[in-house]
Scaffold this motif. Structure first.
Motif, PDB file in Angstrom:
ATOM      1  N   MET A 130       0.845  -1.170   0.000  1.00 23.41           N
ATOM      2  CA  MET A 130       0.000   0.000   0.000  1.00 23.41           C
ATOM      3  C   MET A 130       0.893   1.237   0.000  1.00 23.41           C
ATOM      4  N   THR A 131       0.592   2.196  -0.871  1.00 20.89           N
ATOM      5  CA  THR A 131       1.397   3.410  -0.945  1.00 20.89           C
ATOM      6  C   THR A 131       1.065   4.322   0.235  1.00 20.89           C
ATOM      7  N   ASP A 132       1.955   5.270   0.505  1.00 24.21           N
ATOM      8  CA  ASP A 132       1.711   6.236   1.572  1.00 24.21           C
ATOM      9  C   ASP A 132       0.420   7.012   1.316  1.00 24.21           C
ATOM     10  N   GLU A 133       0.189   7.385   0.061  1.00 21.72           N
ATOM     11  CA  GLU A 133      -1.023   8.136  -0.273  1.00 21.72           C
ATOM     12  C   GLU A 133      -2.275   7.295  -0.009  1.00 21.72           C
ATOM     13  N   ASN A 134      -2.233   6.013  -0.385  1.00 18.55           N
ATOM     14  CA  ASN A 134      -3.378   5.135  -0.133  1.00 18.55           C
ATOM     15  C   ASN A 134      -3.619   4.963   1.367  1.00 18.55           C
ATOM     16  N   LEU A 135      -2.522   4.815   2.119  1.00 16.84           N
ATOM     17  CA  LEU A 135      -2.652   4.676   3.561  1.00 16.84           C
ATOM     18  C   LEU A 135      -3.235   5.950   4.174  1.00 16.84           C
ATOM     19  N   CYS A 136      -2.797   7.106   3.684  1.00 13.17           N
ATOM     20  CA  CYS A 136      -3.355   8.379   4.153  1.00 13.17           C
ATOM     21  C   CYS A 136      -4.859   8.429   3.902  1.00 13.17           C
ATOM     22  N   GLU A 137      -5.267   7.996   2.714  1.00 12.30           N
ATOM     23  CA  GLU A 137      -6.702   7.978   2.377  1.00 12.30           C
ATOM     24  C   GLU A 137      -7.463   7.022   3.297  1.00 12.30           C
ATOM     25  N   GLU A 138      -6.877   5.859   3.579  1.00 12.62           N
ATOM     26  CA  GLU A 138      -7.524   4.881   4.458  1.00 12.62           C
ATOM     27  C   GLU A 138      -7.673   5.438   5.877  1.00 12.62           C
ATOM     28  N   LEU A 139      -6.614   6.074   6.374  1.00 12.19           N
ATOM     29  CA  LEU A 139      -6.681   6.690   7.704  1.00 12.19           C
ATOM     30  C   LEU A 139      -7.746   7.782   7.743  1.00 12.19           C
ATOM     31  N   LEU A 140      -7.779   8.621   6.711  1.00 12.44           N
ATOM     32  CA  LEU A 140      -8.776   9.686   6.651  1.00 12.44           C
ATOM     33  C   LEU A 140     -10.190   9.112   6.593  1.00 12.44           C
ATOM     34  N   ASN A 141     -10.402   8.101   5.767  1.00 13.05           N
ATOM     35  CA  ASN A 141     -11.725   7.486   5.656  1.00 13.05           C
ATOM     36  C   ASN A 141     -12.169   6.873   6.986  1.00 13.05           C
ATOM     37  N   GLY A 142     -11.254   6.187   7.649  1.00  9.59           N
ATOM     38  CA  GLY A 142     -11.574   5.603   8.947  1.00  9.59           C
ATOM     39  C   GLY A 142     -11.885   6.658   9.985  1.00  9.59           C
ATOM     40  N   TRP A 143     -11.076   7.709   9.991  1.00 13.31           N
ATOM     41  CA  TRP A 143     -11.282   8.811  10.939  1.00 13.31           C
ATOM     42  C   TRP A 143     -12.641   9.461  10.712  1.00 13.31           C
ATOM     43  N   LEU A 144     -12.970   9.772   9.454  1.00 12.89           N
ATOM     44  CA  LEU A 144     -14.244  10.410   9.152  1.00 12.89           C
ATOM     45  C   LEU A 144     -15.423   9.511   9.502  1.00 12.89           C
ATOM     46  N   ALA A 145     -15.314   8.229   9.188  1.00 13.60           N
ATOM     47  CA  ALA A 145     -16.395   7.301   9.505  1.00 13.60           C
ATOM     48  C   ALA A 145     -16.637   7.234  11.013  1.00 13.60           C
ATOM     49  N   MET A 146     -15.556   7.178  11.796  1.00 11.92           N
ATOM     50  CA  MET A 146     -15.693   7.123  13.246  1.00 11.92           C
ATOM     51  C   MET A 146     -16.246   8.436  13.791  1.00 11.92           C
ATOM     52  N   SER A 147     -15.744   9.556  13.275  1.00 10.75           N
ATOM     53  CA  SER A 147     -16.216  10.869  13.720  1.00 10.75           C
ATOM     54  C   SER A 147     -17.699  11.038  13.438  1.00 10.75           C
ATOM     55  N   LEU A 148     -18.116  10.660  12.245  1.00  9.76           N
ATOM     56  CA  LEU A 148     -19.527  10.772  11.887  1.00  9.76           C
ATOM     57  C   LEU A 148     -20.390   9.860  12.749  1.00  9.76           C
ATOM     58  N   ALA A 149     -19.930   8.659  12.993  1.00  9.51           N
ATOM     59  CA  ALA A 149     -20.699   7.726  13.818  1.00  9.51           C
ATOM     60  C   ALA A 149     -20.892   8.275  15.226  1.00  9.51           C
ATOM     61  N   ILE A 150     -19.869   8.919  15.757  1.00  9.61           N
ATOM     62  CA  ILE A 150     -19.950   9.440  17.118  1.00  9.61           C
ATOM     63  C   ILE A 150     -20.777  10.714  17.174  1.00  9.61           C
ATOM     64  N   SER A 151     -20.522  11.672  16.288  1.00  5.40           N
ATOM     65  CA  SER A 151     -21.177  12.973  16.408  1.00  5.40           C
ATOM     66  C   SER A 151     -22.579  13.013  15.823  1.00  5.40           C
ATOM     67  N   ASN A 152     -22.912  12.128  14.884  1.00  3.37           N
ATOM     68  CA  ASN A 152     -24.236  12.169  14.281  1.00  3.37           C
ATOM     69  C   ASN A 152     -25.262  11.337  15.039  1.00  3.37           C
ATOM     70  N   GLU A 153     -24.800  10.431  15.849  1.00  6.62           N
ATOM     71  CA  GLU A 153     -25.719   9.620  16.640  1.00  6.62           C
ATOM     72  C   GLU A 153     -25.854  10.256  18.010  1.00  6.62           C
ATOM     73  N   ARG A 154     -27.066  10.360  18.471  1.00 10.74           N
ATOM     74  CA  ARG A 154     -27.276  10.876  19.813  1.00 10.74           C
ATOM     75  C   ARG A 154     -26.929   9.780  20.802  1.00 10.74           C
ATOM     76  N   LEU A 155     -25.876   9.983  21.544  1.00  9.37           N
ATOM     77  CA  LEU A 155     -25.440   8.963  22.496  1.00  9.37           C
ATOM     78  C   LEU A 155     -26.429   8.838  23.650  1.00  9.37           C
ATOM     79  N   VAL A 156     -27.045   9.940  23.996  1.00  9.90           N
ATOM     80  CA  VAL A 156     -28.070   9.938  25.036  1.00  9.90           C
ATOM     81  C   VAL A 156     -29.262  10.734  24.530  1.00  9.90           C
ATOM     82  N   SER A 157     -30.435  10.329  24.929  1.00  6.29           N
ATOM     83  CA  SER A 157     -31.635  10.986  24.424  1.00  6.29           C
ATOM     84  C   SER A 157     -31.876  12.340  25.083  1.00  6.29           C
ATOM     85  N   ALA A 158     -31.377  12.517  26.290  1.00  7.06           N
ATOM     86  CA  ALA A 158     -31.689  13.722  27.051  1.00  7.06           C
ATOM     87  C   ALA A 158     -30.920  14.961  26.596  1.00  7.06           C
TER      88      ALA A 158
END
Length: 153
Positions: A1-29
């Protein structure tokens, strides 16, 4: 895997995790940012640290002042926080969780802990511990990288 591909993979993983955390209401209140503010105020009180003001919360949570004011107004309206003038410096307004705020935060925190508990269940204790350590290390790396970037400007 090239450095650029790895950078893209890290970015994609980071964005997916960030979206999962911030877009879901962890608590209803409360919203994500409200729960983060309550978390900071809860820790500050439990660790017997000096009271925080809105500016400190903005800095620690990296939230803009106008957005923080909306969050604090809503928390105050709902009886979860109180604002008091500092005895030391009357210009400073200190923030604290109310008794109701503490009990609601503790209940919300229990609800939030379901997510890492489920993660431990899926990954196992060893992988979850490794992941937790890696997240802390990555957070420090990002902090250092951002600090270096701001120093160059």
């Amino acid at each position: 895997m090239t450095d650029e591909n790895l950078c893209e993979e890290l970015l994609n993983g980071w964005l997916a995790m960030s979206l999962a955390i911030s877009n879901e209401r962890l608590v209803s209140a409360m919203t994500y940012n409200e729960s983060m503010v309550c978390h900071m105020l809860y820790r500050q009180d439990r660790e017997d640290l000096p009271p925080m003001n809105a500016t400190e919360l903005c800095r620690k949570l990296q939230i803009q002042k106008p957005q923080m004011n909306v969050i604090l107004n809503r928390l105050e309206k709902n009886g979860l926080i109180e604002r008091t003038r500092s005895i030391v410096d009357k210009r400073n307004v200190e923030l604290r969780l109310t008794e109701s705020g503490v009990s609601q935060y503790v209940e919300a925190h229990r609800e939030i802990l379901r997510f890492p508990a489920a993660l431990i269940g899926r990954l196992g204790k060893e992988k979850a511990a490794d992941f937790a350590a890696m997240m802390q290390e990555v957070a420090l790396c990002f902090h250092d990288i951002m600090k270096q970037g701001s120093e160059k400007r």
